[in-house]
Design a protein around this motif. Sequence first.
Motif, mmCIF file in Angstrom:
data_model
loop_
_atom_site.group_PDB
_atom_site.id
_atom_site.type_symbol
_atom_site.label_atom_id
_atom_site.label_comp_id
_atom_site.label_asym_id
_atom_site.label_seq_id
_atom_site.Cartn_x
_atom_site.Cartn_y
_atom_site.Cartn_z
ATOM 1 N N GLY B 110 19.142 14.022 14.603
ATOM 2 C CA GLY B 110 18.942 14.850 13.246
ATOM 3 C C GLY B 110 19.750 16.154 13.067
ATOM 4 O O GLY B 110 20.135 16.511 12.043
ATOM 5 N N ALA B 111 20.191 16.819 14.208
ATOM 6 C CA ALA B 111 20.808 18.056 14.180
ATOM 7 C C ALA B 111 22.193 17.858 13.935
ATOM 8 O O ALA B 111 22.719 17.982 14.849
ATOM 9 C CB ALA B 111 20.053 18.898 15.400
ATOM 10 N N TYR B 290 9.819 12.295 12.760
ATOM 11 C CA TYR B 290 9.441 13.503 13.050
ATOM 12 C C TYR B 290 10.801 14.618 13.184
ATOM 13 O O TYR B 290 12.015 13.986 13.189
ATOM 14 C CB TYR B 290 8.817 13.921 14.618
ATOM 15 C CG TYR B 290 7.289 13.609 14.557
ATOM 16 C CD1 TYR B 290 6.417 14.221 14.341
ATOM 17 C CD2 TYR B 290 7.266 12.296 15.036
ATOM 18 C CE1 TYR B 290 4.965 13.569 14.332
ATOM 19 C CE2 TYR B 290 5.704 11.866 15.337
ATOM 20 C CZ TYR B 290 4.797 12.604 14.725
ATOM 21 O OH TYR B 290 3.602 11.945 15.081
ATOM 22 N N PRO B 291 10.540 15.894 12.774
ATOM 23 C CA PRO B 291 11.920 16.763 12.699
ATOM 24 C C PRO B 291 12.732 16.860 13.781
ATOM 25 O O PRO B 291 12.333 16.446 15.171
ATOM 26 C CB PRO B 291 11.434 18.075 12.021
ATOM 27 C CG PRO B 291 10.153 18.110 12.449
ATOM 28 C CD PRO B 291 9.394 16.660 12.413
ATOM 29 N N TRP B 292 14.026 17.015 13.930
ATOM 30 C CA TRP B 292 14.961 17.120 14.909
ATOM 31 C C TRP B 292 14.458 17.820 16.283
ATOM 32 O O TRP B 292 14.714 17.332 17.428
ATOM 33 C CB TRP B 292 16.340 17.493 14.651
ATOM 34 C CG TRP B 292 16.413 18.945 14.284
ATOM 35 C CD1 TRP B 292 16.542 19.376 12.733
ATOM 36 C CD2 TRP B 292 16.688 19.957 14.866
ATOM 37 N NE1 TRP B 292 16.533 20.664 12.709
ATOM 38 C CE2 TRP B 292 16.591 21.019 13.915
ATOM 39 C CE3 TRP B 292 16.875 20.545 16.253
ATOM 40 C CZ2 TRP B 292 17.088 22.248 14.305
ATOM 41 C CZ3 TRP B 292 17.051 21.621 16.494
ATOM 42 C CH2 TRP B 292 17.231 22.637 15.766
ATOM 43 N N TYR B 293 13.908 18.995 15.862
ATOM 44 C CA TYR B 293 13.730 19.844 16.966
ATOM 45 C C TYR B 293 12.499 19.583 17.942
ATOM 46 O O TYR B 293 12.303 19.506 19.038
ATOM 47 C CB TYR B 293 13.160 21.339 16.543
ATOM 48 C CG TYR B 293 12.262 21.445 15.363
ATOM 49 C CD1 TYR B 293 12.706 21.630 14.322
ATOM 50 C CD2 TYR B 293 10.841 21.345 15.741
ATOM 51 C CE1 TYR B 293 11.965 21.829 13.115
ATOM 52 C CE2 TYR B 293 10.002 21.501 14.766
ATOM 53 C CZ TYR B 293 10.563 21.808 13.357
ATOM 54 O OH TYR B 293 9.603 21.435 12.234
ATOM 55 N N GLU B 295 12.107 16.079 18.702
ATOM 56 C CA GLU B 295 13.010 14.969 19.455
ATOM 57 C C GLU B 295 13.732 15.979 20.561
ATOM 58 O O GLU B 295 13.756 15.377 21.469
ATOM 59 C CB GLU B 295 13.909 14.163 18.668
ATOM 60 C CG GLU B 295 14.573 13.290 19.246
ATOM 61 C CD GLU B 295 15.904 12.502 18.467
ATOM 62 O OE1 GLU B 295 15.966 13.045 17.408
ATOM 63 O OE2 GLU B 295 16.278 11.737 19.040
#
Lengths: 198, 360
Positions: B110-111, B290-293, B295
């Motif tokens: 996602g980043a 879930y958000p990228w961080y 992962e």
Amino acid sequence: MTVPDILFAISAVAVALLSLCVVLARNPVRSTLLLILSFLPISLVYVLMQASFVAILQVMVYAGAIMMLFTFVIMMINPAPHAGEIPGEEPGAEPSRKSDVLWFALLALLGLVLIVPVRYAAVRMVAQPVTKPDFGGVQSMAQLIFTHPDHNPLTVSFELISILILVGVIAAVNFGRRQAHPTSGSATQANQLKDGNP
Amino acid sequence: MISQLLEILQMSIVLVAIKMVVAVGVVLGAVPMLVWMERKVSARFQRRVGPNRVGPFGLLQSAADALKLMWKEDFFPNNTDRIVFLAGPLLTFLPGVIAFGMIPVGRASGAHFLGQGGVLAVSYLQMGLLGLLAVSSLASYGIAFGGWASNNQYSLLGGIRSSAQLISYEIVMVLSVLALVMTTGTFNLADIAQQQQGNVLPAWNLFTRPLTFLLFLIAAFAETNRAPFDLPEAEQELVGGYHTEYTGMRYAWFMLGEYAGMWAMCSIITTLFLGGWTLPHAWIDWIGAYPWYFEALVSFGVFIAKVVAMVFFFMWVRWTFPRFRWDQLMKLGWKTLIPIAIVNILLTAVAMEFGGWYVR
């Protein structure tokens, strides 16, 4: 001045200085170390010319493998840490002879004359936009050497060059060989074999 | 606030600087832990307790050792070449750190501000595998030059052994990598790791290419100068080998270099044969919610866990097997491993010709 321009200037000066030191260093081990270090800016110059595969090969084959062999051989001969220095002199001090200064001045002048065309050629190479995808990559290099329709003989010439280098190595070994001592057994045998009367 | 921060991050030079600091920090943080782990593991293998006085479980033992080494006398042997003597420890340490910078340690898909598909790596190269081989082949120079500059016959023998060992086993390593690359079709480390993800079971190269893995592993032991290939510092024959004449922090740099090299080599093995940061889809796909961080952290944790397991294996081998004799080492390299590596390439080619499934 763009960033590649500055990087090229730095690496070019580094290559020139390190190569000069390789020749001027009196100790073979120091020369080897400097030669290894001088390969790293050369590989940076390749990167600036978008030839990344060649850059990596420069480090892997020359700095990594071939110079390791050099190091091995030089260490087998094992020069003392202060070998090559003139006895009676302060250890580590470089002799200040007039001829050395003269040679250095001449070489520096030659370098200054050469810098102008080299710089323009390099800037032109660096500034040219790369149009092909994967330019300088493994795949395009392999295609160029092995399967490109226009360059098919390139494979042959590539192999021929390696034979040429081998011939050069054999010649260098032959010229650099020490004069065989007549009394030592293997040397006399070698001489007899050369003369054709065993 | 966050978006402004991300904007600053997008300036590539800031991003690169942060990534470099993190990578160097990971290596420098890992090395003392590895030293502690080695001492604990070796103690357990010898039915001892190991360091347990400084800090909980003796965790601060490495810090105590570092403090001690800093106060030691800075010693130069007589009649030595000081520049080469100083360059030795440094040249041992740098390649390990540089190599770790090329290895993808995780992924945050996602980043987007990271570019490169969210792969967490300092330098994301299309030819990362070749770059790694190039850098790791430089690692033995420090030992060779340090051994020569020590002006000591034992150190010199250690240096010569190190360079001869590297020349011999580098060939095995490159030949085994060749067999691997024939099937992966890419030199990109992130792609190689991603190919091994698998759906339900991990499709690691360790399972599908066991012979290649074995060859690479043996060459890796030899390149990192670890037992059973630790001939450059064979203490029963060569006093301390290449680092006999080194004291204080310079000796510590050699130790740092050895463990940094082992850390980098275990990271390479993890990426090439243990699937890198990936876990099979069925195990990990819930993470997309879930958000990228999150992962990023999980994948980084998976990567570190695999690397530490590999490091433990290295230590297990070191404290289990006796050292090779010098002629045995050379015979194994040139007469056994290189022919096997060439046959392995042939077998891989045959498998690719007759089994399409073998090609990734």
